[in-house]
Design a protein around this motif. Structure first.
Motif, PDB file in Angstrom:
ATOM      1  N   ALA A   1       0.806  -1.221   0.000  1.00 35.71           N
ATOM      2  CA  ALA A   1       0.000   0.000   0.000  1.00 35.71           C
ATOM      3  C   ALA A   1       0.840   1.273   0.000  1.00 35.71           C
ATOM      4  N   PRO A   2       0.469   2.227  -0.864  1.00 35.27           N
ATOM      5  CA  PRO A   2       1.091   3.554  -0.798  1.00 35.27           C
ATOM      6  C   PRO A   2       0.536   4.297   0.422  1.00 35.27           C
ATOM      7  N   ARG A   3       1.066   5.497   0.709  1.00 36.14           N
ATOM      8  CA  ARG A   3       0.518   6.286   1.816  1.00 36.14           C
ATOM      9  C   ARG A   3      -0.899   6.728   1.498  1.00 36.14           C
TER      10      ARG A   3
ATOM     11  N   ALA B   1     -13.908  13.419  -6.081  1.00 30.73           N
ATOM     12  CA  ALA B   1     -13.059  13.482  -4.879  1.00 30.73           C
ATOM     13  C   ALA B   1     -12.182  14.734  -4.892  1.00 30.73           C
ATOM     14  N   GLN B   2     -11.702  15.109  -6.080  1.00 33.63           N
ATOM     15  CA  GLN B   2     -10.878  16.315  -6.209  1.00 33.63           C
ATOM     16  C   GLN B   2     -11.707  17.551  -5.828  1.00 33.63           C
ATOM     17  N   GLU B   3     -12.970  17.570  -6.269  1.00 35.61           N
ATOM     18  CA  GLU B   3     -13.891  18.675  -5.923  1.00 35.61           C
ATOM     19  C   GLU B   3     -14.092  18.769  -4.418  1.00 35.61           C
ATOM     20  N   LEU B   4     -14.095  17.603  -3.778  1.00 30.34           N
ATOM     21  CA  LEU B   4     -14.298  17.568  -2.328  1.00 30.34           C
ATOM     22  C   LEU B   4     -13.058  18.038  -1.573  1.00 30.34           C
ATOM     23  N   GLY B   5     -11.966  18.292  -2.299  1.00 30.39           N
ATOM     24  CA  GLY B   5     -10.774  18.823  -1.648  1.00 30.39           C
ATOM     25  C   GLY B   5      -9.632  17.836  -1.507  1.00 30.39           C
ATOM     26  N   HIS B   6      -9.821  16.612  -2.006  1.00 31.80           N
ATOM     27  CA  HIS B   6      -8.716  15.654  -1.968  1.00 31.80           C
ATOM     28  C   HIS B   6      -7.677  16.021  -3.014  1.00 31.80           C
ATOM     29  N   ARG B   7      -6.431  15.561  -2.752  1.00 34.78           N
ATOM     30  CA  ARG B   7      -5.401  15.638  -3.798  1.00 34.78           C
ATOM     31  C   ARG B   7      -5.393  14.266  -4.451  1.00 34.78           C
ATOM     32  N   VAL B   8      -6.061  14.183  -5.598  1.00 39.24           N
ATOM     33  CA  VAL B   8      -6.357  12.885  -6.187  1.00 39.24           C
ATOM     34  C   VAL B   8      -5.317  12.480  -7.234  1.00 39.24           C
ATOM     35  N   GLY B   9      -4.826  11.242  -7.090  1.00 40.20           N
ATOM     36  CA  GLY B   9      -3.993  10.619  -8.113  1.00 40.20           C
ATOM     37  C   GLY B   9      -4.850   9.616  -8.864  1.00 40.20           C
TER      38      GLY B   9
ATOM     39  N   HIS C   1      -5.212  15.865  -9.331  1.00 45.41           N
ATOM     40  CA  HIS C   1      -3.895  16.385  -8.952  1.00 45.41           C
ATOM     41  C   HIS C   1      -2.785  15.767  -9.792  1.00 45.41           C
ATOM     42  N   ALA C   2      -2.864  14.453 -10.036  1.00 41.76           N
ATOM     43  CA  ALA C   2      -1.823  13.756 -10.806  1.00 41.76           C
ATOM     44  C   ALA C   2      -2.440  12.576 -11.545  1.00 41.76           C
ATOM     45  N   VAL C   3      -2.057  12.432 -12.797  1.00 41.11           N
ATOM     46  CA  VAL C   3      -2.649  11.367 -13.607  1.00 41.11           C
ATOM     47  C   VAL C   3      -1.544  10.501 -14.214  1.00 41.11           C
ATOM     48  N   VAL C   4      -1.668   9.185 -14.043  1.00 42.44           N
ATOM     49  CA  VAL C   4      -0.765   8.253 -14.705  1.00 42.44           C
ATOM     50  C   VAL C   4      -1.601   7.414 -15.667  1.00 42.44           C
ATOM     51  N   ALA C   5      -1.280   7.453 -16.952  1.00 41.63           N
ATOM     52  CA  ALA C   5      -1.967   6.604 -17.922  1.00 41.63           C
ATOM     53  C   ALA C   5      -1.372   5.208 -17.841  1.00 41.63           C
ATOM     54  N   VAL C   6      -2.223   4.240 -17.507  1.00 41.08           N
ATOM     55  CA  VAL C   6      -1.766   2.871 -17.311  1.00 41.08           C
ATOM     56  C   VAL C   6      -1.467   2.222 -18.665  1.00 41.08           C
ATOM     57  N   PRO C   7      -0.319   1.507 -18.793  1.00 42.09           N
ATOM     58  CA  PRO C   7      -0.007   0.861 -20.074  1.00 42.09           C
ATOM     59  C   PRO C   7      -1.041  -0.215 -20.417  1.00 42.09           C
ATOM     60  N   GLY C   8      -1.282  -0.397 -21.703  1.00 41.64           N
ATOM     61  CA  GLY C   8      -2.238  -1.411 -22.145  1.00 41.64           C
ATOM     62  C   GLY C   8      -1.689  -2.825 -22.006  1.00 41.64           C
ATOM     63  N   SER C   9      -0.370  -2.976 -22.105  1.00 50.94           N
ATOM     64  CA  SER C   9       0.214  -4.313 -21.958  1.00 50.94           C
ATOM     65  C   SER C   9       0.346  -4.644 -20.475  1.00 50.94           C
ATOM     66  N   MET C  10      -0.127  -5.848 -20.104  1.00 44.64           N
ATOM     67  CA  MET C  10      -0.085  -6.234 -18.691  1.00 44.64           C
ATOM     68  C   MET C  10       1.355  -6.367 -18.198  1.00 44.64           C
TER      69      MET C  10
ATOM     70  N   LEU D   1       2.813   8.693  -7.237  1.00 41.07           N
ATOM     71  CA  LEU D   1       1.623   9.427  -6.795  1.00 41.07           C
ATOM     72  C   LEU D   1       1.766   9.859  -5.334  1.00 41.07           C
ATOM     73  N   ASP D   2       2.395   9.013  -4.522  1.00 46.27           N
ATOM     74  CA  ASP D   2       2.706   9.406  -3.139  1.00 46.27           C
ATOM     75  C   ASP D   2       3.619  10.622  -3.131  1.00 46.27           C
ATOM     76  N   GLN D   3       4.661  10.533  -3.951  1.00 41.39           N
ATOM     77  CA  GLN D   3       5.681  11.574  -3.982  1.00 41.39           C
ATOM     78  C   GLN D   3       5.091  12.909  -4.423  1.00 41.39           C
ATOM     79  N   ARG D   4       4.103  12.842  -5.297  1.00 45.47           N
ATOM     80  CA  ARG D   4       3.485  14.068  -5.779  1.00 45.47           C
ATOM     81  C   ARG D   4       2.423  14.591  -4.807  1.00 45.47           C
ATOM     82  N   GLY D   5       2.317  13.947  -3.649  1.00 45.28           N
ATOM     83  CA  GLY D   5       1.488  14.490  -2.582  1.00 45.28           C
ATOM     84  C   GLY D   5       0.026  14.085  -2.631  1.00 45.28           C
ATOM     85  N   CYS D   6      -0.312  13.068  -3.396  1.00 42.57           N
ATOM     86  CA  CYS D   6      -1.707  12.625  -3.454  1.00 42.57           C
ATOM     87  C   CYS D   6      -2.121  12.010  -2.119  1.00 42.57           C
TER      88      CYS D   6
END
Ligand code: TXA
Ligand code: MG
Length: 325
Positions: A223-225, A243-251, A266-275, A289-294
């Motif tokens: 688990a991340p933080r 959730a972002q509207e509610l004030g969360h820092r969402v990843g 707050h931060a978006v990672v596009a997940v690769p299509g290949s497993m 995402l932790d590092q970016r403060g989510c």
């Protein structure tokens, strides 16, 4: 940067002296100690903050050494070892007298694997014995897939860090209990259920969440933080923006089908299509995402076949138990 011959020799010396060596494997980095030295093994538990009843995997240099560590090698285990070692498969078998109970968390079984990484194999050959190693992270958190992850998380608590570059597989080994007549999967991982079944010739039961021995109540693992929330793929964007509207820092771990969707988060990672690429990147994404403060990560589960099964298992465990309805 990759390990040199002198580094391998130094690291083997540290193990012989009862010290701790973090080393690369094809799955994740391990925190290694001499598997036959109870005091060294005790330090692994202490550094990880892991309960001493939670058993470690013994890493060995080749399948030909398996018999040195277990009571006997059943036919099924021999078959699986022959086909998948070196590789991301761990076999649970009856403990041989060489393995102290400290290493197995008091169990009469022992988990063994041969990692598929040149630096790990060189270390194991130079050391000559078995190396007990959990993933080189603090108990419950995200496993490290680079040497820098290890240094950042464990720092001076480790005597030597071998750098073998980023891990190729990215999720931990598949753990198969081969003690009984019918093998069962205790944790899905780098060797897929489909590949195991092709070799065994019969279907395997795989639990949705891991059945590995976890004494007591541990709410989440891998688990991340940030809190992880799992929703259906088509709901990821809406849930994240809410959730972002509610004030969360969402990843956001944005599913491939929605890769081009604009997301107000707050931060978006596009997940690769290949497993394979997703598995390789998963723990790095969570760390980023932790590092970016989510404080909240919205994700969805991939289709649970091939490596998707292990990815889904880690995401479920990272999210922890669902609140009951
Ligand atoms: O890919 C991997 O397996 C990595 C690399 C470093 O080899 N190692 C790893 O170790 O993931 P760890 O300790 O983080 O996870 C090993 C899991 C533990 O959850 C433990 O409960 C389970 O293996 N295990 C170890 N010995 C066992 C046994 N005798 N019976 C059942 N489960 C066992
Ligand atoms: Mg672990």
């Amino acid at each position: 940067m990759t390990a040199r011959t002198s580094d391998i020799e130094n690291a083997a010396g540290v193990l012989r002296a009862g010290g701790l060596v973090a080393f690369p494997t094809e799955t994740v980095y391990g925190l290694g100690a001499d598997a036959e030295n109870p005091a060294a093994v005790a330090r692994v538990f202490q550094v990880k903050g892991r309960p001493p009843s939670h058993p470690l995997i013994v890493h060995i240099a080749g399948a030909q050494h398996l018999g040195d560590w277990v009571e006997d090698v059943p036919e099924t285990a021999r078959l699986l070892a022959e086909r998948f070692w070196p590789g991301p498969l761990t076999l649970v078998l009856r403990r041989g007298p060489r393995v102290p109970l400290e290493t197995t968390g008091g169990l009469e079984t022992v988990a063994v694997r041969v990692p598929d990484h040149p630096v790990a194999l060189a270390l194991l050959s130079a050391f000559g014995g078995g190396v007990a190693a959990p993933s080189a992270n603090r108990f419950g958190s995200v496993s490290p897939t680079t040497a820098n992850h290890v240094r950042t998380e464990l720092g001076d608590a480790v005597d030597f860090v071998l750098d073998g570059g980023p891990c190729e597989v990215g999720v931990e080994s598949t753990i198969v209990d081969a003690t009984g007549d019918t093998p069962s999967v205790l944790r899905p991982g780098g060797v897929t259920r489909e590949d195991l079944e092709a070799v065994l010739g019969f279907p395997l039961a795989v639990p949705a969440t891991s059945r590995i021995r976890v004494p007591g109540q541990h709410p989440s693992h891998y688990a991340p933080r940030a809190r992880v929330v799992l929703v259906e793929p088509e709901k990821v964007v809406a849930e994240a923006e809410f959730a972002q509207e509610l004030g969360h820092r969402v990843g956001v771990l944005l599913p491939p089908a929605f890769a081009d969707a604009p997301v107000k988060a707050h931060a978006v990672v596009a997940v690769p299509g290949s497993m394979a690429a997703y598995a390789r990147g998963l723990y790095g994404f969570l760390r980023e995402l932790d590092q970016r403060g989510c404080d909240l990560i919205v994700a969805s589960l991939p289709v649970e076949e091939g490596l998707g099964l292990a990815i889904a298992n880690r995401l479920r465990r990272a999210a922890g138990p669902r609140p009951s309805a």
